[in-house]
Motif scaffolding. Structure first.
Motif, short mmCIF file in Angstrom:
data_model
loop_
_atom_site.label_atom_id
_atom_site.label_comp_id
_atom_site.label_asym_id
_atom_site.label_seq_id
_atom_site.Cartn_x
_atom_site.Cartn_y
_atom_site.Cartn_z
N LYS A 34 0.83 -1.20 0.00
CA LYS A 34 0.00 0.00 0.00
C LYS A 34 0.87 1.26 0.00
CE LYS A 34 -4.20 -1.77 0.30
NZ LYS A 34 -5.23 -1.54 -0.74
N SER A 35 0.39 2.28 -0.71
CA SER A 35 1.02 3.59 -0.64
C SER A 35 0.71 4.22 0.71
CB SER A 35 0.50 4.49 -1.75
OG SER A 35 0.92 5.84 -1.55
N LYS A 36 1.55 5.15 1.14
CA LYS A 36 1.27 5.91 2.35
C LYS A 36 0.28 7.03 2.06
CE LYS A 36 3.75 6.06 5.78
NZ LYS A 36 3.63 5.55 7.16
N ALA A 37 -0.06 7.23 0.78
CA ALA A 37 -0.89 8.37 0.39
C ALA A 37 -2.37 8.10 0.53
CB ALA A 37 -0.57 8.77 -1.05
N ASP A 38 -2.85 6.98 -0.01
CA ASP A 38 -4.27 6.74 -0.12
C ASP A 38 -4.51 5.24 -0.26
OD1 ASP A 38 -3.36 6.42 -2.77
OD2 ASP A 38 -3.82 8.51 -3.22
N SER A 39 -5.51 4.87 -1.04
CA SER A 39 -5.84 3.44 -1.16
C SER A 39 -5.10 2.75 -2.30
CB SER A 39 -7.35 3.31 -1.39
OG SER A 39 -7.74 4.00 -2.58
N ILE A 40 -4.11 3.42 -2.88
CA ILE A 40 -3.37 2.85 -4.00
C ILE A 40 -2.62 1.59 -3.58
CG2 ILE A 40 -1.50 3.27 -5.65
CD1 ILE A 40 -4.04 4.85 -6.23
N THR A 41 -2.73 0.55 -4.40
CA THR A 41 -1.94 -0.67 -4.23
C THR A 41 -0.84 -0.67 -5.28
OG1 THR A 41 -3.83 -1.92 -3.39
CG2 THR A 41 -1.97 -3.19 -4.26
N ILE A 42 0.38 -0.87 -4.85
CA ILE A 42 1.54 -0.75 -5.73
C ILE A 42 2.15 -2.12 -6.03
CG2 ILE A 42 3.87 0.21 -5.95
CD1 ILE A 42 2.90 2.49 -4.11
N GLY A 43 2.36 -2.38 -7.31
CA GLY A 43 3.03 -3.60 -7.73
C GLY A 43 4.51 -3.33 -7.95
N ALA A 44 5.35 -4.26 -7.51
CA ALA A 44 6.80 -4.03 -7.57
C ALA A 44 7.54 -5.34 -7.69
CB ALA A 44 7.27 -3.27 -6.33
N THR A 45 8.82 -5.24 -8.01
CA THR A 45 9.74 -6.38 -8.02
C THR A 45 10.89 -6.08 -7.09
OG1 THR A 45 9.19 -7.04 -10.29
CG2 THR A 45 11.31 -7.76 -9.42
N ILE A 46 11.22 -7.04 -6.24
CA ILE A 46 12.38 -6.93 -5.36
C ILE A 46 13.45 -7.89 -5.85
CG2 ILE A 46 13.28 -7.18 -3.02
CD1 ILE A 46 10.52 -6.61 -1.95
N SER A 47 14.64 -7.36 -6.13
CA SER A 47 15.79 -8.19 -6.50
C SER A 47 16.72 -8.26 -5.30
CB SER A 47 16.52 -7.58 -7.70
OG SER A 47 15.65 -7.43 -8.80
N SER A 48 17.11 -9.49 -4.91
CA SER A 48 17.94 -9.69 -3.73
C SER A 48 19.08 -10.63 -4.04
CB SER A 48 17.11 -10.28 -2.58
OG SER A 48 15.98 -9.51 -2.30
N PRO A 49 20.21 -10.50 -3.32
CA PRO A 49 21.27 -11.50 -3.43
C PRO A 49 20.75 -12.86 -2.96
CG PRO A 49 22.09 -9.49 -2.40
CD PRO A 49 20.60 -9.37 -2.45
N GLU A 50 21.18 -13.91 -3.62
CA GLU A 50 20.73 -15.26 -3.29
C GLU A 50 21.20 -15.70 -1.90
OE1 GLU A 50 18.64 -18.65 -3.80
OE2 GLU A 50 18.79 -17.16 -5.39
N LYS A 51 22.40 -15.31 -1.54
CA LYS A 51 22.98 -15.73 -0.28
C LYS A 51 22.25 -15.10 0.90
CE LYS A 51 27.43 -15.97 2.14
NZ LYS A 51 28.87 -15.58 2.09
N ALA A 52 21.99 -15.86 1.94
CA ALA A 52 21.31 -15.35 3.12
C ALA A 52 22.14 -14.28 3.80
CB ALA A 52 21.02 -16.50 4.08
N GLY A 53 21.47 -13.32 4.41
CA GLY A 53 22.16 -12.25 5.11
C GLY A 53 21.35 -10.98 5.09
N LYS A 54 21.91 -9.94 5.70
CA LYS A 54 21.29 -8.62 5.72
C LYS A 54 21.99 -7.73 4.70
CE LYS A 54 18.49 -9.07 9.39
NZ LYS A 54 17.04 -8.82 9.40
N TYR A 55 21.19 -7.05 3.87
CA TYR A 55 21.77 -6.24 2.80
C TYR A 55 21.16 -4.83 2.76
CZ TYR A 55 23.36 -10.75 1.01
OH TYR A 55 23.95 -11.99 0.88
N PRO A 56 21.95 -3.82 2.37
CA PRO A 56 21.39 -2.49 2.13
C PRO A 56 20.34 -2.57 1.03
CG PRO A 56 23.80 -2.42 2.12
CD PRO A 56 23.40 -3.86 2.11
N ALA A 57 19.33 -1.72 1.12
CA ALA A 57 18.23 -1.75 0.15
C ALA A 57 18.07 -0.40 -0.53
CB ALA A 57 16.93 -2.14 0.83
N ILE A 58 17.69 -0.44 -1.81
CA ILE A 58 17.52 0.77 -2.62
C ILE A 58 16.16 0.71 -3.31
CG2 ILE A 58 18.42 2.10 -4.56
CD1 ILE A 58 21.17 0.76 -3.97
#
Length: 359
Positions: A34-58
């Motif tokens: 959900k957007s913080k603005a209104d009732s908008i639902t946002i579709g997205a893709t998240i790309s992540s490193p395969e290896k387990a761990g904590k990573y910075p996000a952009i």
């Protein structure tokens, strides 16, 4: 000759193996939030490193015009390219469909730059619940108007810890309209006399839109100003001794655009109101031949932000590079589809800065 063929074959196998390795280092998933603005639902893709761990996000914020999550522009997929380059280097990247595009609901034409910033903040909240995200390192990357979007979003959230601007807007809305349109006109094939007329009426209309942006009379004011100018311009044209007048200003379409919510907000946008509250590290990159976001914006990232006062802004001016960060020759929008993706060297500059600043 046989040895050359063997070398070529081995090289091909090696490159194929590297390609497979890169693909295996990335995992992608499609999400909605959900957007913080209104009732908008946002579709997205998240790309992540395969290896387990904590990573910075952009989180990537797009520029003007409804765009898909891949950033399909000028024959390239700009945002997919950025995600696929940064993720194997150890970064999570979220890219999303704009309103009314793909899996995102709503209508783009009814939204403003401030609404887009709230959509980005919705993405921030979503990433905070992802178990592989380093909560101390969530940043925003904005292209074009996306520079204004990430400025607004960062001013409203302590969760945002760094910004990357790619040809990102840091000037006020009125100035950006003046400069952008004069750049486009002056680089067009119009005769010099029509360039002069075009710049004159553009400036007049933009200034009127700025003056009456919050008024119910904006439409009538724009039409009145245009009619006044047209009378003067008709008289001027008669003095030129030119048989046919081919110059046209698209008055109806411009007025319909200008009275919409996006334009009313944008023409009054003042970046220092937001950037003055932003003190996180910023990387700002522009091409020297960008006709949409003038390279002077690099100075504004430093001047208007609290980050600039603290010495936390890094700027990079790329010679002979256009608005899509492509090395160019003619450097006109019509050339975009001939030039290919953002080069590795530019993306390497981002990775280097992130390595020094974020990790």
């Amino acid at each position: 000759m046989k040895m050359n063929k063997i070398a070529i074959a081995l090289t091909s196998v090696f490159l194929f193996a590297v390609g497979q390795l890169s693909a295996q280092n990335i995992k992608s998933k499609d999400v909605v939030f959900k957007s913080k603005a209104d009732s908008i639902t946002i579709g997205a893709t998240i790309s992540s490193p395969e290896k387990a761990g904590k990573y910075p996000a952009i989180i990537i914020a797009s520029g003007t015009g409804a765009q898909d999550r891949d950033g399909t522009m000028g024959g390239t997929k700009m945002f997919a390219r950025i995600a696929n380059y940064l993720t194997p280097k150890g970064y999570i990247v979220l890219r999303m469909d704009d309103r009314g595009v793909g899996k995102t609901t709503g209508e783009y034409r009814y939204a403003t730059t401030a609404d887009f910033a709230l959509d980005v903040l919705g993405a921030v909240e979503f990433l905070k619940a992802e178990k592989n995200v380093d909560l101390n390192h969530i940043g925003l990357l904005g292209h074009s108007e996306g520079g204004a979007v990430i400025s607004i979003a960062a001013s409203k959230s302590k969760d945002v810890t760094f910004l990357v601007s790619l040809a990102g807007l840091a000037s006020n809305g009125l100035e950006s309209l003046f400069v952008q349109n004069e750049n486009l006109v002056n680089n067009s094939p119009l005769p010099e006399v029509d360039k002069k007329r075009s710049n004159e009426i553009n400036r007049l209309m933009f200034a009127t839109a700025f003056q009456y942006a919050t008024s119910d009379s904006l439409e009538s004011k724009l039409n009145a100003v245009y009619n006044y100018w047209k009378q003067k311009d008709d008289s001027y044209f008669k003095t030129l001794g030119i048989e046919f007048d081919h110059f046209r200003f698209p008055i109806w379409s411009y007025v319909q655009y200008a009275i919409g919510p996006w334009y009313r907000y944008f023409v009054k946008y003042e970046p220092q109101l937001f950037l003055g509250n932003v003190d996180v590290p910023i990387l700002a990159i522009n091409g020297s031949k960008d006709v949409f976001v003038d390279p002077v914006n690099l100075d504004y990232w430093k001047q208007y932000s609290r980050s600039g006062q603290l010495g936390k802004v890094t700027t990079l001016l790329l010679p002979n590079v256009n608005h899509l960060l492509q090395p160019c020759k003619e450097c006109t929008p019509s050339e975009y589809s001939k030039l290919g993706d953002i080069p590795d060297s530019t993306l390497d500059s981002i990775v280097k800065w992130l390595g020094q600043t974020v990790k």
